[in-house]
Write an enzyme that holds these catalytic residues in place. Structure first.
Site, mmCIF file in Angstrom:
data_model
loop_
_atom_site.group_PDB
_atom_site.id
_atom_site.type_symbol
_atom_site.label_atom_id
_atom_site.label_comp_id
_atom_site.label_asym_id
_atom_site.label_seq_id
_atom_site.Cartn_x
_atom_site.Cartn_y
_atom_site.Cartn_z
ATOM 1 N N LYS A 1 9.998 0.411 9.105
ATOM 2 C CA LYS A 1 9.406 1.590 8.436
ATOM 3 C C LYS A 1 8.286 2.152 9.305
ATOM 4 C CE LYS A 1 6.218 0.932 5.120
ATOM 5 N NZ LYS A 1 4.923 1.636 5.330
ATOM 6 N N ASN A 2 7.417 1.289 9.816
ATOM 7 C CA ASN A 2 6.232 1.767 10.537
ATOM 8 C C ASN A 2 6.520 2.156 11.981
ATOM 9 O OD1 ASN A 2 4.927 1.421 8.170
ATOM 10 N ND2 ASN A 2 3.845 -0.457 8.757
ATOM 11 N N CYS B 1 -6.033 5.015 -0.795
ATOM 12 C CA CYS B 1 -4.931 4.429 -1.567
ATOM 13 C C CYS B 1 -5.426 3.074 -2.052
ATOM 14 C CB CYS B 1 -3.691 4.313 -0.701
ATOM 15 S SG CYS B 1 -3.870 3.071 0.556
ATOM 16 N N ARG C 1 -9.314 4.461 3.832
ATOM 17 C CA ARG C 1 -8.422 4.848 4.937
ATOM 18 C C ARG C 1 -8.772 6.227 5.508
ATOM 19 N NH1 ARG C 1 -2.434 2.952 3.599
ATOM 20 N NH2 ARG C 1 -2.286 2.940 5.876
ATOM 21 N N ASP D 1 -0.439 -6.673 7.025
ATOM 22 C CA ASP D 1 0.694 -6.362 6.138
ATOM 23 C C ASP D 1 1.422 -7.615 5.665
ATOM 24 O OD1 ASP D 1 1.717 -3.271 7.806
ATOM 25 O OD2 ASP D 1 0.026 -3.787 6.508
ATOM 26 N N ARG E 1 9.461 1.637 -1.466
ATOM 27 C CA ARG E 1 9.020 2.500 -0.354
ATOM 28 C C ARG E 1 9.216 1.789 0.975
ATOM 29 N NH1 ARG E 1 3.537 5.571 -1.424
ATOM 30 N NH2 ARG E 1 4.002 6.007 0.747
#
Ligand code: EPZ
Length: 423
Positions: free
Chosen positions: A23-24, A119, A124, A308, A400
């Site tokens: 994803k990243n 978030c 952030r 993460d 997500r």
């Protein structure tokens, strides 16, 4: 309608799981496709709602995308890129949308992008992104919740990042591909996703050197061209499945994985008595031997232990013999999973940026809430070996970043049902 997972405790996970594209890595690559006026073909694209959001955003700016979700082939053509103004409702859905500001400045000389809100895991800020773009000659204004940037011409500069921010490194690198002369980014992020983005940009005609080290040099080019690129495997999804195997005392083979990228997680799992072996097939995790023992972790930028993976590792430590200390140094508020794990009987105390976990025999099933992607994943893992059924609400966060996490864990022997949340 919001959905939840109903997780029934089962035995050890056994079998093979293929890891999806990262994803990243795919999100910055899709933002980078705005730089080339020709079609690009991206493969190994994971089927995630965040990728959906990025596709909508690219289309809202005049790009064309066609995505075959089953084969993971994503075609994007931004030759008709016409808009520099990104809609609030699109950017608000996903912070990574802010990665379009560098490419828009480079391609159109203008960008108007909503300032991403905070978030669950922290405020952030994007100050490092903006400082870097200003150093390249962009005029930056912050009005009515939008960042308005203009740069009739971008000129190469030497930029030192106060923190090796992944997103800031990516945004500056992309803007610098079209800046006049050379840009040097010092104290750059060195994550594998940075290297993947640089590889994509270089095959599209950019000149990026040193990605993966803390000093990246970019020589500006006039034009970039279309290209094909295969996205690297998702090291965080891989780490999540590795911890799932460890927690359930299972025996799992992970394929389509780059062992180097998960080294910090592999090292920690070995430290807590889990057998992890690299084979030509992938990575084999075997945890049916010695009991899990406690170990401390401190999250750090790559190649340190990834932030993460912090929540998932905490779930593991709740059932390890002894006391472990987990220190989160990257984000200021990334212990959202603690309250929910305590509802399941975990014994955790937070002291400033550290969480102290006393291992317990077993967690109990409970109703819990996913507050963000990785905290949600940690709750799913914790529920796999609880003494009774657990309901994890708010699984939109999990979808997500993980493609059908429930189905893929079920294929390894878990018993997870997806249902509508109680009204
Ligand atoms: C990327 O976020 C990832 N997201 C995050 O993954 C990951 O946790 C993070 O890198 C760290 O590895 C994507 O790649 C889409 P940062 P990013 O800029 O770029 C501070 C997930 O779960 N900072 O490296 O936003 C910031 O507040 C997500 O997949 C500034 O102060 O991370 C944070 O404390 C979550 N000013 C720290 O740096 C800035 O201008 C790291 O942020 C930028 C960042």
């Amino acid at each position: 309608m919001a959905e939840k997972f109903i997780i029934h405790p089962r035995g050890p996970l056994m079998g093979r799981v293929e890891i999806s594209g990262a994803k990243n890595a795919v999100l910055p690559v899709l933002a980078g496709s705005l730089l080339t006026g020709q079609p690009c073909r991206i493969t190994n694209v994971p089927n995630l709602s965040d990728v959906e959001f990025m596709a909508e955003l690219v289309e809202s700016l005049g790009g064309f995308t066609s995505w075959d979700k089953s084969s993971g082939v994503f075609n994007v053509d931004t030759s008709r890129l016409s808009k520099y103004d990104a809609a609030y409702e699109l950017v608000g859905k996903m912070r990574a949308s802010f990665l379009i500001i560098g490419p828009l400045l480079a391609r159109l000389g203008r960008a108007r992008v909503p300032l991403p809100g905070g978030c669950a895991i922290g405020t952030r800020p994007v100050d490092l992104h903006l400082k870097g773009l200003a150093a390249l000659g962009a005029e930056i204004e912050h009005t009515h919740g939008y960042i308005e940037a203009t740069a009739p011409k971008l000129v190469g500069a030497k930029i030192y990042l106060d923190f090796p921010s992944v997103g800031a490194t990516e945004n500056i690198m992309m803007a610098a591909t079209h800046a006049e002369g050379q840009t040097i980014i010092e104290n750059a992020a060195v994550e594998p996703e940075i290297v993947d983005l640089a590889n994509f940009l270089n095959t599209a005609g950019a000149e990026v050197r040193g990605a993966g080290t803390d000093t990246i040099k970019i020589n500006g080019v006039k034009e970039m061209k279309g290209t094909s690129h295969s996205v690297i495997p998702d090291r965080i999804e891989a780490g999540t499945f590795m911890v799932a195997a460890a927690l359930t005392r299972g025996d799992v083979m992970l394929t389509n994985i780059m062992a180097d990228h998960v080294k910090p997680v592999t090292a920690k799992l070995k430290e807590v008595n889990v057998q992890v072996t690299e084979t030509e097939d992938g990575i084999h995790v075997k945890a049916d031997g010695e009991p899990l023992i406690a170990a401390d972790i401190k999250t750090l930028p790559y190649p340190g232990f990834p932030t993460d993976m912090q929540a998932q590792f905490m779930a593991l430590m709740t059932q390890a013999k002894g006391t472990s200390v987990i220190t989160e140094t990257v984000f200021e508020n990334r212990f959202m999973q603690v309250g929910e794990l305590k509802r399941m009987g975990a014994v955790i105390k937070i002291e400033s940026r550290s969480a102290i976990i006393e291992g317990v025999e077993k967690l109990t099933g409970a109703q819990v809430n996913a507050t963000d992607l990785r905290a949600g994943a940690a709750l799913v893992l914790a529920a796999l070996t609880a003494d009774d059924v657990t309901e994890v609400n708010g699984i939109c966060h999990i979808d997500r970043g993980y493609y059908r996490l429930d189905d893929r864990l079920n294929q390894l022997g878990a018993w997870i049902e997806r249902a509508k949340e109680n009204a």
